[in-house]
Design a protein around this motif. Structure first.
Motif, PDB file in Angstrom:
ATOM      1  N   ASP A 172       0.860  -1.181   0.000  1.00 29.23           N
ATOM      2  CA  ASP A 172       0.000   0.000   0.000  1.00 29.23           C
ATOM      3  C   ASP A 172       0.900   1.235   0.000  1.00 29.23           C
ATOM      4  N   PRO A 173       0.520   2.303  -0.714  1.00 30.17           N
ATOM      5  CA  PRO A 173       1.343   3.518  -0.731  1.00 30.17           C
ATOM      6  C   PRO A 173       1.638   4.075   0.657  1.00 30.17           C
ATOM      7  N   LEU A 174       0.712   3.867   1.598  1.00 32.78           N
ATOM      8  CA  LEU A 174       0.904   4.380   2.949  1.00 32.78           C
ATOM      9  C   LEU A 174       2.026   3.662   3.693  1.00 32.78           C
ATOM     10  N   LEU A 175       2.406   2.485   3.192  1.00 38.42           N
ATOM     11  CA  LEU A 175       3.449   1.693   3.845  1.00 38.42           C
ATOM     12  C   LEU A 175       4.860   2.100   3.430  1.00 38.42           C
ATOM     13  N   GLU A 176       4.970   3.237   2.736  1.00 37.65           N
ATOM     14  CA  GLU A 176       6.292   3.706   2.316  1.00 37.65           C
ATOM     15  C   GLU A 176       7.244   3.772   3.512  1.00 37.65           C
ATOM     16  N   HIS A 177       8.470   3.312   3.313  1.00 33.11           N
ATOM     17  CA  HIS A 177       9.429   3.177   4.417  1.00 33.11           C
ATOM     18  C   HIS A 177       9.743   4.523   5.074  1.00 33.11           C
ATOM     19  N   VAL A 178       9.900   4.441   6.387  1.00 30.98           N
ATOM     20  CA  VAL A 178      10.310   5.604   7.175  1.00 30.98           C
ATOM     21  C   VAL A 178      11.560   5.212   7.962  1.00 30.98           C
ATOM     22  N   MET A 238      11.987   1.047   8.018  1.00 26.46           N
ATOM     23  CA  MET A 238      10.869   0.122   8.249  1.00 26.46           C
ATOM     24  C   MET A 238       9.603   0.661   7.610  1.00 26.46           C
ATOM     25  N   GLU A 239       8.643  -0.222   7.379  1.00 29.49           N
ATOM     26  CA  GLU A 239       7.373   0.198   6.785  1.00 29.49           C
ATOM     27  C   GLU A 239       6.592   1.076   7.754  1.00 29.49           C
TER      28      GLU A 239
END
Length: 227
Positions: A134-140, A147-148
């Protein structure tokens, strides 16, 4: 061994063992989920979710957990069908409420409703995290580690969907009702509840059920009220 598994006591034993196993998972899952309300930056929950996703022991436990759910569901239907067949025709149930609780008489219905909630939970979170993405799971970046952003995925749904929040609250309440009976009856089936301990386990079971129901309900309430 095969005779034991097909007998009523054998099926109840399997239900008890699988139920206790799933209750331990629920405690861990709830503990991680409650991190959502203690850190609005999302770092704390992301770290917890990342640990659950990368820990080797958890990876081994995941298929066992899935198997536990399958066994518990199948055996519940088999046991309910067995009890239905064994019930005498014309059995009087007018005084049933005096000898058992509503939850104990409707465990299959409660379990089926919890299963519906579980499917929705898997579709909205587990499937996206593990399979589709999901686009919201872009790594931070959290404390120097990539991490996601699982926090963004979860919080976005609770903030933008009051309907799902209400469904989640109902799911928590249904799960609590299911566990209220399942907790002490599991120990009773295993022979660990004599006359003295049965009342104590029933009391502990009620506390456990309330804590689970409140724990899962407070998460969507937090996002619905604050955001």
């Amino acid at each position: 061994m095969s005779n034991f598994l097909t007998a009523s006591i054998g099926r109840k034993f399997i239900m008890s063992i699988s139920g206790l196993f799933l209750m331990m998972f629920i405690c861990v899952h709830l503990g991680i989920n409650l991190l959502l309300i203690f850190d609005d930056s999302g770092n704390l929950f992301n770290q917890g979710a990342h640990f659950m996703a990368t820990n080797p022991l958890i990876k081994v436990m995941e298929p066992l957990l899935g198997l536990g759910f399958i066994i518990h569901i199948i055996w519940s239907f088999l046991l309910s069908y067995q009890n239905y067949k064994a019930r005498p025709v014309g059995y009087a149930q007018s005084n049933a409420s005096y000898s058992s609780t509503w939850a104990s008489r409707n465990m299959l219905i409660l379990g089926a409703l919890v299963l519906v909630f579980l499917v929705l939970h898997i579709m909205n979170f587990f499937w996206k995290i593990k399979v589709s993405g999901d686009p919201l799971l872009e790594h931070v970046l959290v404390n120097g580690e990539h991490m996601e952003n699982t926090y963004a995925l979860v919080s976005d749904l609770f903030i933008n969907s009051a309907v799902y929040g209400i469904i989640y609250i109902l799911g928590g309440i249904l799960l609590g009702l299911h566990l209220g009976h399942g907790f002490w009856s599991s120990f009773q089936t295993l022979g660990l509840a004599n006359k003295v301990w049965l009342a104590r386990l029933q009391f502990v079971g009620k506390i456990f059920a309330v804590m689970v129901a409140l724990g899962f309900s407070i998460i969507p309430l937090y996002f619905l009220i604050k955001f």
